[in-house]
Structure formats: C-alpha cells, structure tokens
Design a protein around this motif. Structure first.
Motif, PDB file in Angstrom:
ATOM      1  N   LEU A 112       0.929  -1.077  -0.082  1.00  0.00           N
ATOM      2  CA  LEU A 112       0.046   0.103  -0.094  1.00  0.00           C
ATOM      3  C   LEU A 112       0.856   1.301   0.109  1.00  0.00           C
ATOM      4  N   THR A 113       1.152   1.811  -1.096  1.00  0.00           N
ATOM      5  CA  THR A 113       1.999   2.915  -1.327  1.00  0.00           C
ATOM      6  C   THR A 113       1.316   4.182  -1.681  1.00  0.00           C
TER       7      THR A 113
ATOM      8  N   GLU B 156     -10.441  -0.929 -11.243  1.00  0.00           N
ATOM      9  CA  GLU B 156     -11.254  -2.122 -11.763  1.00  0.00           C
ATOM     10  C   GLU B 156     -10.828  -3.224 -11.053  1.00  0.00           C
ATOM     11  N   ASP B 157      -9.761  -3.401 -10.628  1.00  0.00           N
ATOM     12  CA  ASP B 157      -9.260  -4.629  -9.647  1.00  0.00           C
ATOM     13  C   ASP B 157      -8.498  -4.367  -8.494  1.00  0.00           C
ATOM     14  N   PRO B 158      -9.362  -3.728  -7.398  1.00  0.00           N
ATOM     15  CA  PRO B 158      -8.570  -3.357  -6.185  1.00  0.00           C
ATOM     16  C   PRO B 158      -7.908  -4.339  -5.461  1.00  0.00           C
ATOM     17  N   PHE B 159      -7.130  -4.142  -4.557  1.00  0.00           N
ATOM     18  CA  PHE B 159      -6.564  -4.967  -3.550  1.00  0.00           C
ATOM     19  C   PHE B 159      -7.712  -5.357  -2.613  1.00  0.00           C
ATOM     20  N   VAL B 160      -7.648  -6.627  -2.128  1.00  0.00           N
ATOM     21  CA  VAL B 160      -8.574  -7.281  -1.351  1.00  0.00           C
ATOM     22  C   VAL B 160      -7.639  -7.440   0.055  1.00  0.00           C
ATOM     23  N   LEU B 161      -8.271  -6.603   0.962  1.00  0.00           N
ATOM     24  CA  LEU B 161      -7.265  -6.331   2.243  1.00  0.00           C
ATOM     25  C   LEU B 161      -7.934  -7.170   3.419  1.00  0.00           C
TER      26      LEU B 161
ATOM     27  N   TRP C 290     -11.977   1.423  -1.108  1.00  0.00           N
ATOM     28  CA  TRP C 290     -11.180   2.720  -0.540  1.00  0.00           C
ATOM     29  C   TRP C 290     -10.208   3.271  -1.550  1.00  0.00           C
ATOM     30  N   ARG C 291      -9.969   4.422  -1.597  1.00  0.00           N
ATOM     31  CA  ARG C 291      -8.724   5.192  -2.403  1.00  0.00           C
ATOM     32  C   ARG C 291      -7.612   5.115  -1.234  1.00  0.00           C
ATOM     33  N   VAL C 292      -6.499   4.592  -1.580  1.00  0.00           N
ATOM     34  CA  VAL C 292      -5.381   4.619  -0.729  1.00  0.00           C
ATOM     35  C   VAL C 292      -4.359   5.981  -1.262  1.00  0.00           C
ATOM     36  N   LEU C 293      -4.763   6.812  -0.217  1.00  0.00           N
ATOM     37  CA  LEU C 293      -4.016   7.978  -0.290  1.00  0.00           C
ATOM     38  C   LEU C 293      -2.422   8.147  -0.330  1.00  0.00           C
ATOM     39  N   GLY C 294      -1.958   7.416   0.852  1.00  0.00           N
ATOM     40  CA  GLY C 294      -0.577   7.208   1.205  1.00  0.00           C
ATOM     41  C   GLY C 294      -0.120   7.376   2.520  1.00  0.00           C
ATOM     42  N   PRO C 295       1.077   7.135   2.756  1.00  0.00           N
ATOM     43  CA  PRO C 295       1.645   7.376   4.203  1.00  0.00           C
ATOM     44  C   PRO C 295       1.306   8.780   4.827  1.00  0.00           C
ATOM     45  N   GLY C 296       1.150   8.470   6.143  1.00  0.00           N
ATOM     46  CA  GLY C 296       0.916   9.651   6.913  1.00  0.00           C
ATOM     47  C   GLY C 296       0.542   9.459   8.315  1.00  0.00           C
ATOM     48  N   VAL C 297       0.508  10.532   9.036  1.00  0.00           N
ATOM     49  CA  VAL C 297      -0.009  10.371  10.507  1.00  0.00           C
ATOM     50  C   VAL C 297      -0.761  11.486  10.977  1.00  0.00           C
TER      51      VAL C 297
ATOM     52  N   HIS D 280      -2.898   0.339   9.914  1.00  0.00           N
ATOM     53  CA  HIS D 280      -1.446  -0.270  10.197  1.00  0.00           C
ATOM     54  C   HIS D 280      -1.138  -1.316   9.177  1.00  0.00           C
ATOM     55  N   ALA D 281      -0.493  -0.795   8.067  1.00  0.00           N
ATOM     56  CA  ALA D 281      -0.455  -1.684   6.772  1.00  0.00           C
ATOM     57  C   ALA D 281       0.420  -2.994   7.279  1.00  0.00           C
ATOM     58  N   ASP D 282       1.318  -3.007   8.084  1.00  0.00           N
ATOM     59  CA  ASP D 282       1.995  -4.248   8.543  1.00  0.00           C
ATOM     60  C   ASP D 282       0.968  -5.164   9.242  1.00  0.00           C
ATOM     61  N   GLN D 283      -0.107  -4.811   9.785  1.00  0.00           N
ATOM     62  CA  GLN D 283      -1.143  -5.805  10.334  1.00  0.00           C
ATOM     63  C   GLN D 283      -2.226  -6.298   9.309  1.00  0.00           C
ATOM     64  N   LEU D 284      -2.329  -5.852   8.046  1.00  0.00           N
ATOM     65  CA  LEU D 284      -2.988  -6.400   6.725  1.00  0.00           C
ATOM     66  C   LEU D 284      -2.120  -6.907   5.789  1.00  0.00           C
ATOM     67  N   GLU D 285      -2.732  -7.997   5.285  1.00  0.00           N
ATOM     68  CA  GLU D 285      -2.207  -8.577   4.049  1.00  0.00           C
ATOM     69  C   GLU D 285      -3.060  -8.505   2.665  1.00  0.00           C
TER      70      GLU D 285
END
Length: 270
Positions: free
Chosen positions: A27-28, A262-267, A58-65, A248-253
């Motif tokens: 997820l970048t 058209e072919d989104p990631f399945v988290l 979901w639209r993945v916007l990017g890293p952030g806090v 927390h991306a490291d807790q997802l696969e």
C-alpha cells in the motif's frame, strides 16, 4: 555430498520465495509520476438502495500520521488562509507503517451537529460534534468487525473513523490534492452509493457534497462541493459522509487484486 545436493535443491526455492516477497504488492498510495491512485476493498457497508451490504472501496492516499493540529477549530481558524498546507508529521516508531485511506464513494449522510454553535455562546470543536459520534458509534461497527477495527489508528480528537480534514488530508499534495479552496478539483469530487442516495444524499451534475472536520465560523463548517472545491455549509444540515481512516499496513495482507480501480486490492487482517 548430500548436504551440497540439499543446498542445490533448496536454493532455487529460497530465491523464488525471496523474489516473490520482494515483488509482493504494497500500500503505497498516490503515484505523483503517473498521477494515479491505488484502490482497495476493506470492510462492508450497506450499498444497495435496499440496504444490502457490499465490500467498501477505498482510495489509498498514502503514508501519513494524523495530528491534532490537522483540524481547524475556532482557536486556529483566523489564519486559515496561511495554513493551506498539510502538516509535516513524520512516520516513525509504531506509526512507521501508517497509511491513509478514504472511501471512494460517499457512503452515507449525517448532520454535522443539530445546533449551530453560536447558540452555545462558544465554538464547538470537532471532538464534541454529532458527526464524530455518528462515525465512531454508528458507522464504524457496521463498517468494520472488531478485528478490523484493531488495525486502525486512533486519530487525535477524531477517533478511528473521521470526516477528512481540509488542511490535514484534502490539501495534501502528496495525496494528489491541490492546496487551494476554490476551483474545480476532480480528485476531491465524489459521488454517492445507491444507499447514500436513498438516505437523502443530494446529487448535482452526478456528484455530491460531503463534510470535512473543519470549523469555518460560528454555525458553519467547511465542506467539499460537488466539483471538488472547498465550500461552506450550515452545520445543522444533512450532508454526505465520506469516511477516512489510517491503517497499520503491516497488520494487513493483500489477499488478491492488483490495486487498480477495476481490480482493487482485497485487504484482510493477518
């Protein structure tokens, strides 16, 4: 000799596994070079006009806090024209894997707050608004299971699920947004799901407006207008809800998909 043969047997397998791991998707978020986003499905929510649920896009916007200063309340509103850029929060420690996501569609409607805050004689911060309660008490447990909620980061004064912040996310150039209020901006524009329209979401030229977290003046809050510009609405109106969260991306696969619209990631939770 047997050891050498075993090494020769396992070495290609080890190299293959290492190569697969190195090439596995991540997820970048927004890609500034080709001006494209990643997309993912995660959680479920009513989608059809009749209220049948479906995976949420979901639209993945990017890293952030997320930071407390992202939200404009009355105290810091006077300098809003000078605060057009997102804060410079750093990703470190336990937050180093955080990724910001926003629903691609407006999924529901809600009132920001039933009473305009000039009637209180004091400004109403987002932390005390009805929409924050609606997002975290009503929408969140429908959208995510308890296991899925556990991978969400708690946003200061916002909870696990929030309306987007004008300065914190919607002005963030790294997320593909311009740091301006007015003018057409398709990247911020959104339309609703059939369920949201059935709940009363208004449609203008195919798009709809939705709430941000932010204070504009007594009784009024910033919104995202139908064409993606930042506008203003009375807080006692019913408007679109386009949730945002930090995961927390490291807790997802990533269980499937290529990350496109058209072919989104399945988290799924690890």
């Amino acid at each position: 000799m047997k050891i050498c043969r075993l090494m020769l047997f396992f070495l290609p397998l080890m190299l293959a596994l290492t190569s697969a791991s190195a090439q596995s998707p991540a997820l970048t978020g927004y890609n500034s070079e080709n001006k494209s986003y990643q997309y993912a499905v995660f959680g479920r929510y009513p989608y059809t006009q009749e209220g049948e649920t479906a995976p949420v896009l979901w639209r993945v916007l990017g890293p952030g806090v997320a930071d407390q200063t992202d939200i404009i309340n009355e105290r810091n509103s006077r300098d809003f024209r000078e605060e057009k850029y997102a804060n410079a929060d750093t990703l470190e420690g336990e937050n180093s894997d955080l990724v910001c996501m926003i629903t691609e569609y407006i999924i529901d409607v809600a009132m920001y707050h039933p009473i305009k805050d000039e009637l209180y004689g004091t400004a109403l911060d987002y932390a005390n608004t009805q929409i924050r309660e609606t997002l975290n008490r009503e929408i969140l447990p429908v959208l995510f299971t308890a296991q899925e909620q556990a991978v969400l980061a708690d946003m200061p004064d916002r909870g696990l699920l929030s309306a987007p912040s004008r300065k914190g996310e919607l002005f963030n150039n790294a997320y593909g947004f311009i740091s301006e209020d007015f003018g057409v901006h398709p990247a911020r524009a959104a339309t609703g799901t059939p369920y949201a329209f059935a709940q009363g979401l208004r449609r203008i030229n195919g798009y709809s407006w939705y709430w941000t977290t932010d204070w504009r003046r007594y009784g009024y809050r910033w919104i995202v207008g139908d064409n993606g510009h930042i506008s203003v609405s009375g807080c006692d109106r019913v408007g679109g809800v386009r949730p945002l969260c930090y995961v927390h991306a490291d807790q997802l696969e990533i269980a499937g998909g290529t990350g496109t619209l058209e072919d989104p990631f399945v988290l799924q939770v690890k």
